[in-house]
Design an enzyme around this catalytic site. Structure first.
Site, mmCIF file in Angstrom:
data_model
loop_
_atom_site.group_PDB
_atom_site.id
_atom_site.type_symbol
_atom_site.label_atom_id
_atom_site.label_comp_id
_atom_site.label_asym_id
_atom_site.label_seq_id
_atom_site.Cartn_x
_atom_site.Cartn_y
_atom_site.Cartn_z
ATOM 1 C CB SER A 52 70.169 59.846 -19.074
ATOM 2 O OG SER A 52 68.788 60.018 -19.164
ATOM 3 C CG HIS A 103 69.044 60.221 -25.297
ATOM 4 N ND1 HIS A 103 67.768 60.645 -25.005
ATOM 5 C CD2 HIS A 103 69.382 59.351 -24.304
ATOM 6 C CE1 HIS A 103 67.341 60.059 -23.892
ATOM 7 N NE2 HIS A 103 68.317 59.284 -23.440
ATOM 8 C CD GLU A 116 64.215 63.026 -23.644
ATOM 9 O OE1 GLU A 116 62.975 63.180 -23.579
ATOM 10 O OE2 GLU A 116 64.816 62.106 -23.075
ATOM 11 C CD GLU A 145 64.398 59.282 -26.043
ATOM 12 O OE1 GLU A 145 63.806 60.377 -26.183
ATOM 13 O OE2 GLU A 145 64.547 58.715 -24.945
ATOM 14 C CE LYS A 200 62.389 57.206 -18.486
ATOM 15 N NZ LYS A 200 63.692 57.823 -18.119
HETATM 16 P P1 PGA Z 1 66.893 57.036 -20.645
HETATM 17 O O1 PGA Z 1 66.277 58.441 -20.253
HETATM 18 O O2 PGA Z 1 67.984 57.306 -21.647
HETATM 19 O O3 PGA Z 1 67.465 56.541 -19.352
HETATM 20 O O4 PGA Z 1 65.809 56.190 -21.201
HETATM 21 C C1 PGA Z 1 65.254 59.055 -20.917
HETATM 22 C C2 PGA Z 1 64.752 60.164 -20.042
HETATM 23 O O5 PGA Z 1 65.559 60.761 -19.287
HETATM 24 O O6 PGA Z 1 63.567 60.453 -20.014
HETATM 25 ZN ZN ZN Z 2 64.013 62.057 -18.285
#
Ligand code: PGA
Ligand code: ZN
Length: 403
Positions: free
Chosen positions: A42, A147, A156, A198, A327
């Site tokens: 994402s 995910h 999440e 994850e 990140k």
């Molecule tokens: P990602 O996103 O799938 O792009 O690693 C994780 C997140 O939104 O924190």
């Molecule tokens: Zn995020």
């Protein structure tokens, strides 16, 4: 002075089975630094480009042909110079020339080789001589969004363990994960239940069930462990936002309604951390939400800020959010990332350093969390590519002589 004597770049497999890159950096003195890049599902629209548009193989080839030669004889200890050279070789403003993932793997491998050449751990080299602190783990427990297939709409649902011992905190998150797994099994005795990218639980429940179940488990585990624990949600709202509307399974909310809904939810469940509750362009919405609930809740910009100093600067000016997700591969070099971290610190923005949904065994973010004094780390709860980071932090804690 310690020079880069040679480098290697290779394609390796990430936890989702997708290709990613790993870079080795060798110094004349025999020090080796290795780092691998993760992959997002994402991704924010304003992140640097992970690979050139021709793809990963082209990026690797180009890096071998053009970049590696230019980087030889660079001073390992001059991280800023190395990172400037990466920008120069790339020649674009979003790393689409060589790929942000190739840049960050190189940048971090150089940092690790530099630390090795001085017989230090990376975190120590970054932190200097002073006292260091272990972060609080934020562990993914129930998930969906990009995910997982048919999981929750919000991406999440996570547990935040705020004990004063890292090992105990990460095991507290594991206990929440196990407890929620058992609750799901009891609720769906004859349905299969799985894990997402994850390693968070994926089941046929909706967002409000997920918050309820998680809230319940965190309360029980926190009480038993005698530990302060909290609840976090990463909505990754850009993923279900379209043209003025947040699309949930059973209803559609406009921006104002989304802010009301999120404010109520945060109050009802005393939510500690809310990440990307609004879509990635809505600085005004973030400012309004922060005004309403920012005193009690960390409002974190992930897709909003993409670890980018200029986007963070805009957020600070507008009082949009009060925390930032960090990140490394969103921005492409360690130096750029540290610039953003410094600005966040200076401005009183809280920080969460984070894995990506596609990960490798690389544990550099654990080192960065401690070395840069970032208070929270979001890196899953279980799964080898996630526990690699937790176990690295457990080792750092031991080395620092904490219990
Ligand atoms: P990602 O996103 O799938 O792009 O690693 C994780 C997140 O939104 O924190
Ligand atoms: Zn995020």
């Amino acid at each position: 002075m310690a020079n880069i004597s040679s480098m290697k770049i290779r394609k390796i497999i990430d936890s989702r089975g997708n290709p990613t890159v790993e870079v080795d950096v060798f110094s004349g003195s025999g020090a080796v630094g290795r780092a691998a890049a993760p992959g997002g599902a994402s991704k924010g629209a304003f992140e640097v480009s992970d690979y050139p548009k021709e793809g990963i193989d082209y990026g690797i080839r180009r890096f071998r042909e053009i970049a590696m030669r230019k980087m030889l004889m660079c001073d390992l200890l001059d991280q800023k110079g190395v990172d400037e050279l990466l920008h120069e070789i790339d020649g674009t403003d979003n790393f689409s020339g060589i790929g942000g993932n190739i840049a960050i793997a190189t940048s971090l491998a150089v940092a690790k080789a530099a630390a090795k050449s001085e017989n230090m751990e990376l975190y120590r080299r970054l932190a200097g001589k002073g006292k260091v602190y272990l972060p609080y783990p934020v562990g993914n427990i129930i998930g969906g969004g990009r995910h997982a297939i048919n999981g929750t709409v919000m991406q999440e649902f996570l547990s935040v363990a705020m004990g004063n011992d890292y090992t105990a905190s990460s095991f507290a998150n594991v206990a929440v994960h196990k407890m929620v797994g058992e609750a799901l099994r009891r609720r769906f005795p004859s349905y299969p239940i799985g894990l997402g990218d994850e390693k968070a639980w994926v089941a046929a429940i909706d967002d409000s069930d997920a918050v309820d179940m998680l809230h319940d488990a965190i309360g029980k585990v926190g009480q038993k462990a005698g530990m302060k624990m909290g609840l976090a949600i990463d909505l990754a709202a850009s993923e279900f936002y379209d043209n003025g509307t947040y699309n949930y399974r059973d209803r559609k909310l406009d921006c104002g309604q989304q802010i009301d809904f999120i404010s109520d939810l945060a109050g009802k469940f005393s939510i500690k951390i809310l990440e990307d509750p609004l879509e990635e362009n809505d600085f005004e919405g973030f400012a309004e939400l922060t005004k309403r609930i920012g005193r009690d809740t960390m409002i974190v910009g992930d897709d909003l800020f993409v670890t980018n100093k200029e986007r963070l600067r805009k957020g600070i000016k507008m009082k949009a959010a009060n925390a930032i997700l960090i990140k490394p591969n969103q921005i492409g070099t360690l130096t750029d990332m540290i610039d953003t971290v410094r600005l966040a610190k200076k401005s009183g923005y809280e920080m969460v350093i984070s894995h990506r949904s596609g990960e490798t065994e690389d544990a550099t973010i654990a080192q960065l969390a401690v070395g840069l004094g970032i208070r929270y780390i979001k890196t899953g709860t279980i799964g080898g590519e996630r526990t690699a980071k937790h176990n690295e932090l457990i080792r750092i804690q031991e080395a620092e002589g904490k219990k």
